[in-house]
Design an enzyme around this catalytic site. Structure first.
Site: not given
Length: 464
Positions: A16, A340
């Site tokens: 599912r 970063r």
């Protein structure tokens, strides 16, 4: 103290889910469903954790091996998949006789360690202990059948239950604790004479009854702890349940979260006093927020430490990855800034809109307020880094470092071609491309002489 061994059933296909990925590898809060279960086993200090794989076994085992730093996981294959009892049978050769076995499901990620501890204590090394819960609609679950004295007699699977049994609201969660020396012979007695023609683990209750072994139940009320994932909808529902649990725990410690329904932690978030978090923020990896930190709306923050009094304005993206990011006390970051890995910002640093900082240190009071890039740079105190300026840190093969000493002013639209050092107190005129280091307090201007042509006529498009 009796040793504890955990068996995790993770062999199902998950039809599912409508996905090529094995169900147990789908992610909740940034982590595979089965990894949540393994982490709970680690909290219990399990001697062995045995994962039963089947569908996509190679993929599941490879994914889990890569995260098993302590090399504590063991794997057993269930091929083909013939029911829950058949699954646990595959673990028998890996289970010592002297332990208590806790059986868990790899698609039930939110069971808490303290709940399992209570179940293990109830087992007491000599009883079969079941984790149960009452549902208003128990459809699909095995019913807990008790006698007139309230003692557990059996678990009857939904498809095998009669109408009276289907009216029972107390159900088996799929989680049990049982001594290995009892479990092993019971597993050997399983058969598949049932509607599903599968080997049910729940039949061990019947064997316990016939052998005179007490069967006890620890009933809980928190449905999220026993909820499984069989579809994307159920995964999303459990994701929100998990996030609300994190939000409420933080708010209980004094964190102000503007809207707990729009808050996501996909790792570990630690907050000091008086932290404020606006809507739609995502925290990943290891994040630490100091006293009085304010996080604006729509920020994504990963693997960093933000120190006291710092303000992260909306739409800022911070990701330290392995190198980490530090934002100093009283710093102002964003909006629309990007920090970063390796960005180390001291106190009172300002990083403004559309500024990117990577693998660079910025000392106290330095500012890059808009439209700039600082990569592989060492920036001193009180530097003003102008709009549109960049460090050209990559020559096509290697990275090089730029040093900007204290009290330097970098004019707008400048390019600092590394390796280069801008001496303390120096000024770089706007539009300069600097390729050589400069002396302290020097003015450096590197650009062509301005030429103005009077009465210049622009080209005119020719008519066709």
């Amino acid at each position: 103290m009796t040793a504890l061994d955990v068996v995790i059933m993770a062999a199902g296909k998950g039809t599912r889910m409508k996905s090529s990925m094995p169900k147990v590898l789908h992610r909740l809060a940034g982590k595979a469903l089965v990894q949540h279960v393994i982490d709970t086993a680690n909290e219990l200090q399990a001697r062995h954790t045995i994962v039963i794989t089947g569908h996509g076994a190679e993929q599941v085992e490879a994914a889990l091996t890569s995260t098993d730093a302590k090399k504590t996981l063991r794997f057993a294959r269930q091929m083909p998949q013939l029911g829950t009892g058949h699954a646990v049978q595959q673990a028998v050769p890996l289970l010592p006789d002297d332990g208590v076995v806790v059986v868990l499901s790899g698609d039930v990620p939110l069971t808490q360690a303290d709940t399992l501890q209570a179940l293990i204590q109830l087992c007491d090394g000599k009883q079969l202990a079941l984790l149960t819960i009452e549902f208003d609609d128990p459809t699909g679950y095995g019913r807990i059948v008790r006698d007139a004295n309230g003692q557990v007699q059996a678990i009857v699977e939904h498809k095998d239950a009669n109408e009276t049994q289907r009216a029972i609201r107390e159900v088996y969660s799929g989680i049990m604790a049982v001594p290995a020396k009892l479990l092993k012979p019971w597993l050997a007695r399983l058969d598949n004479n049932n509607a599903q023609q599968e080997f049910y683990l729940t039949d061990v209750v019947r064997f316990a009854q016939s052998d005179g072994v007490p069967v006890v139940a620890h009933k809980i009320a928190d449905a999220a702890q026993v909820a499984g994932v069989n579809s994307p909808t159920q995964l999303a529902e459990l994701e929100r349940a998990y996030q609300l649990r994190q939000a409420h725990a933080l708010m209980a410690d004094g964190v102000r979260i503007i809207d707990p329904a729009r808050f996501d932690v996909r790792g570990a978030l630690t907050c000091a006093q008086d932290v404020e978090i606006d809507v739609n923020c995502v925290f990943q990896g290891q994040v630490k927020l100091g006293q009085g930190v304010k996080i604006g709306a729509n920020c994504v923050i990963a693997n960093c430490e933000i120190q006291a009094g710092a303000v992260i304005h909306p739409f800022t993206h911070i990701d330290g990855e392995k190198l980490g990011v530090t934002v100093g006390e009283g710093a102002l970051i964003g909006p629309f800034a990007r920090l970063r890995p390796g960005a180390q910002l001291a106190a009172e640093v300002h990083i403004g809109n559309f500024v990117e900082v990577k693998n660079s240190t910025m000392a106290k009071g330095s500012k890059a307020n808009h439209l700039a890039y600082l990569g592989d740079a060492t920036v001193g105190e009180r530097v003003n880094y102008g709009a549109g300026s960049i460090t050209a840190n990559y020559d096509g093969a290697n990275k090089h470092r730029t040093v900007i000493e204290a009290d330097v002013h970098i004019g707008s639209n400048s390019v600092l071609v590394a390796p280069v050092t801008i001496g303390a107190g120096g000024t770089v005129g706007g539009g300069s491309t600097v390729t050589k280091s400069t002396e302290p307090n020097a003015l450096t201007v590197v650009r062509a002489k301005q030429i103005s042509i009077a009465n210049y006529k622009r080209p005119v498009k020719q008519a066709k």
